[in-house]
Design an enzyme around this catalytic site. Sequence first.
Site, PDB file in Angstrom:
ATOM      1  N   GLY A  72       0.842  -1.209   0.000  1.00  0.00           N
ATOM      2  CA  GLY A  72       0.000   0.000   0.000  1.00  0.00           C
ATOM      3  C   GLY A  72       0.873   1.253   0.000  1.00  0.00           C
ATOM      4  O   GLY A  72       1.904   1.289   0.657  1.00  0.00           O
ATOM      5  N   ARG A 127       0.864  -5.111  -5.363  1.00  0.00           N
ATOM      6  CA  ARG A 127       1.094  -6.322  -4.569  1.00  0.00           C
ATOM      7  C   ARG A 127       1.228  -7.448  -5.592  1.00  0.00           C
ATOM      8  O   ARG A 127       0.250  -7.864  -6.182  1.00  0.00           O
ATOM      9  CB  ARG A 127      -0.057  -6.556  -3.584  1.00  0.00           C
ATOM     10  N   ASP A 170       5.309  -5.125   5.723  1.00  0.00           N
ATOM     11  CA  ASP A 170       5.705  -6.509   6.032  1.00  0.00           C
ATOM     12  C   ASP A 170       5.741  -7.419   4.800  1.00  0.00           C
ATOM     13  O   ASP A 170       6.657  -8.237   4.656  1.00  0.00           O
ATOM     14  CB  ASP A 170       4.870  -7.111   7.168  1.00  0.00           C
ATOM     15  N   GLY A 171       4.787  -7.241   3.871  1.00  0.00           N
ATOM     16  CA  GLY A 171       4.788  -8.063   2.650  1.00  0.00           C
ATOM     17  C   GLY A 171       6.046  -7.806   1.821  1.00  0.00           C
ATOM     18  O   GLY A 171       6.660  -8.732   1.272  1.00  0.00           O
ATOM     19  N   THR A 220       4.573   2.570   5.380  1.00  0.00           N
ATOM     20  CA  THR A 220       3.189   2.114   5.552  1.00  0.00           C
ATOM     21  C   THR A 220       2.486   3.033   6.543  1.00  0.00           C
ATOM     22  O   THR A 220       3.112   3.461   7.518  1.00  0.00           O
ATOM     23  CB  THR A 220       3.103   0.655   6.053  1.00  0.00           C
ATOM     24  N   ASP A 222       0.317   2.083   8.547  1.00  0.00           N
ATOM     25  CA  ASP A 222      -0.175   1.296   9.680  1.00  0.00           C
ATOM     26  C   ASP A 222       0.701   1.358  10.936  1.00  0.00           C
ATOM     27  O   ASP A 222       0.256   1.006  12.018  1.00  0.00           O
ATOM     28  CB  ASP A 222      -0.337  -0.179   9.271  1.00  0.00           C
ATOM     29  N   ASP A 230       2.979  -0.646  11.744  1.00  0.00           N
ATOM     30  CA  ASP A 230       2.938  -1.999  12.307  1.00  0.00           C
ATOM     31  C   ASP A 230       4.253  -2.763  12.112  1.00  0.00           C
ATOM     32  O   ASP A 230       4.241  -3.965  11.886  1.00  0.00           O
ATOM     33  CB  ASP A 230       1.763  -2.788  11.702  1.00  0.00           C
ATOM     34  N   ARG A 247     -17.073  15.733  14.195  1.00  0.00           N
ATOM     35  CA  ARG A 247     -17.468  16.182  15.535  1.00  0.00           C
ATOM     36  C   ARG A 247     -18.367  17.425  15.438  1.00  0.00           C
ATOM     37  O   ARG A 247     -19.328  17.562  16.186  1.00  0.00           O
ATOM     38  CB  ARG A 247     -16.204  16.473  16.350  1.00  0.00           C
ATOM     39  N   ARG A 289      -5.147  -2.206   9.083  1.00  0.00           N
ATOM     40  CA  ARG A 289      -5.088  -3.661   8.910  1.00  0.00           C
ATOM     41  C   ARG A 289      -5.230  -4.346  10.273  1.00  0.00           C
ATOM     42  O   ARG A 289      -6.240  -4.121  10.938  1.00  0.00           O
ATOM     43  CB  ARG A 289      -3.793  -4.074   8.211  1.00  0.00           C
ATOM     44  N   ARG A 298     -24.777   7.327  13.710  1.00  0.00           N
ATOM     45  CA  ARG A 298     -24.287   7.277  12.326  1.00  0.00           C
ATOM     46  C   ARG A 298     -22.945   6.558  12.287  1.00  0.00           C
ATOM     47  O   ARG A 298     -22.188   6.575  13.262  1.00  0.00           O
ATOM     48  CB  ARG A 298     -24.095   8.678  11.749  1.00  0.00           C
ATOM     49  N   ARG A 339      -4.725   7.330   3.106  1.00  0.00           N
ATOM     50  CA  ARG A 339      -3.462   6.973   2.459  1.00  0.00           C
ATOM     51  C   ARG A 339      -2.898   8.115   1.606  1.00  0.00           C
ATOM     52  O   ARG A 339      -1.751   8.035   1.157  1.00  0.00           O
ATOM     53  CB  ARG A 339      -3.682   5.739   1.576  1.00  0.00           C
TER      54      ARG A 339
HETATM   55  O1  F6P Z   1      -1.415  -1.362   4.738  1.00  0.00           O
HETATM   56  C1  F6P Z   1      -1.980  -0.139   4.419  1.00  0.00           C
HETATM   57  C2  F6P Z   1      -3.477  -0.271   4.263  1.00  0.00           C
HETATM   58  O2  F6P Z   1      -4.012   0.997   3.940  1.00  0.00           O
HETATM   59  C3  F6P Z   1      -4.203  -0.874   5.459  1.00  0.00           C
HETATM   60  O3  F6P Z   1      -4.409   0.066   6.489  1.00  0.00           O
HETATM   61  C4  F6P Z   1      -5.464  -1.376   4.815  1.00  0.00           C
HETATM   62  O4  F6P Z   1      -5.985  -2.476   5.524  1.00  0.00           O
HETATM   63  C5  F6P Z   1      -4.995  -1.828   3.454  1.00  0.00           C
HETATM   64  O5  F6P Z   1      -3.772  -1.154   3.192  1.00  0.00           O
HETATM   65  C6  F6P Z   1      -5.968  -1.564   2.333  1.00  0.00           C
HETATM   66  O6  F6P Z   1      -5.454  -2.128   1.164  1.00  0.00           O
HETATM   67  P1  F6P Z   1      -6.044  -1.860  -0.289  1.00  0.00           P
HETATM   68  O7  F6P Z   1      -5.623  -0.470  -0.709  1.00  0.00           O
HETATM   69  O8  F6P Z   1      -5.414  -2.903  -1.128  1.00  0.00           O
HETATM   70  O9  F6P Z   1      -7.519  -1.936  -0.181  1.00  0.00           O
END
Ligand code: F6P
Length: 324
Positions: free
Chosen positions: A14, A75, A106-107, A129, A131, A133, A158, A175, A248, A257
């Site tokens: 991503g 990917r 990580d990938g 990333t 995330d 993570d 808000r 994720r 809601r 992103r």
């Molecule tokens: O890893 C980054 C991320 O934006 C995650 O937060 C999310 O789960 C995933 O990629 C979404 O992936 P895609 O853009 O392939 O839907």
Amino acid sequence: MSNIKNIAVFTSGGDAPGMNAAIRAVVRTGLYYNLNVFGIGRGYDGMVHDDIFAMDAKSVANIIQRGGTILKTARSEEFRTVEGRRRAFENLQKKGIDGLVAIGGDGTFTGASKFIEEYNIPIIGLPGTIDNDLAGTDFTIGYDTAINTVIEAVDKIRDTAESHDRVFVVEVMGRDSGLIALRSGISVGAECVLIPEIKVDYEAMMDRLDRTRKNKASRVIIVAEGDDAGAFAVAERIKERFPHYDLRVSILGHIQRGGSPSCMDRVLASRLGVAAVEALMEGRRGEMAGLIHSKVEFTPFEKAIKHIGAVNDNLLRMVDILSS
Ligand code: F6P
């Protein structure tokens, strides 16, 4: 004296704001040390399909402030195969590439480890990333910008929530990680934050919603996408218990992103980009460059991808204290 002469940089997985700043840093540092620098389009996929081209100082001009990645990203399924990796290696060989900088998560590093194992090619990783993570860095490139995007969006939510006395369940990305939810939740004064790392205590959540009603017109619950339930299921539960709530759901999605990287992400990407090229020249490989307590540190790919249980539950406790 370094043996490295030709390096290539690519982004994979991503995209994340700050990837362009990292590409720029790698290219300019390589040129500074008189290396030939190549870019690879669409990550591992471009490696397999020979989308490899020379880059110069001009090709990274005016990109430090741009979101996304000028190299594009993907990917790649083919790179997961033995044949795909063989083709990728042959394409690199054709151009004499003897060092790689892989920007991703990580990938990306799992693929890089496999590639090193099979072809012994030097690769240094940069954590790209939203995330956050990965182990081996306090923050990943893109995380700071993403949480600031979440803050901006939820502050707007808000305003309308407050005007209508509404409860909002807002789902954020990450994720399997709750780190986007946790930090942004604190910053927007969320009444509850639900993350996958910690089992949700629904009773406590309902109590808090009920309790905070006396002092607040609006309530905001931030749910990490990796949480078992997801925003709509959480909203269902709340509706069952408090049918009179005006409720809601908002899923923030891919806006998290995009956008121009924050100062923090630009500086992080620049520092790590320089460090990655210098590390390749020093003969390092199979490691991710990260920043720990403001110092550049290197962590083997295998360790970097095992970011388990890194949540500071004191932060979650803070949400409880500050939202009452
Ligand atoms: O890893 C980054 C991320 O934006 C995650 O937060 C999310 O789960 C995933 O990629 C979404 O992936 P895609 O853009 O392939 O839907």
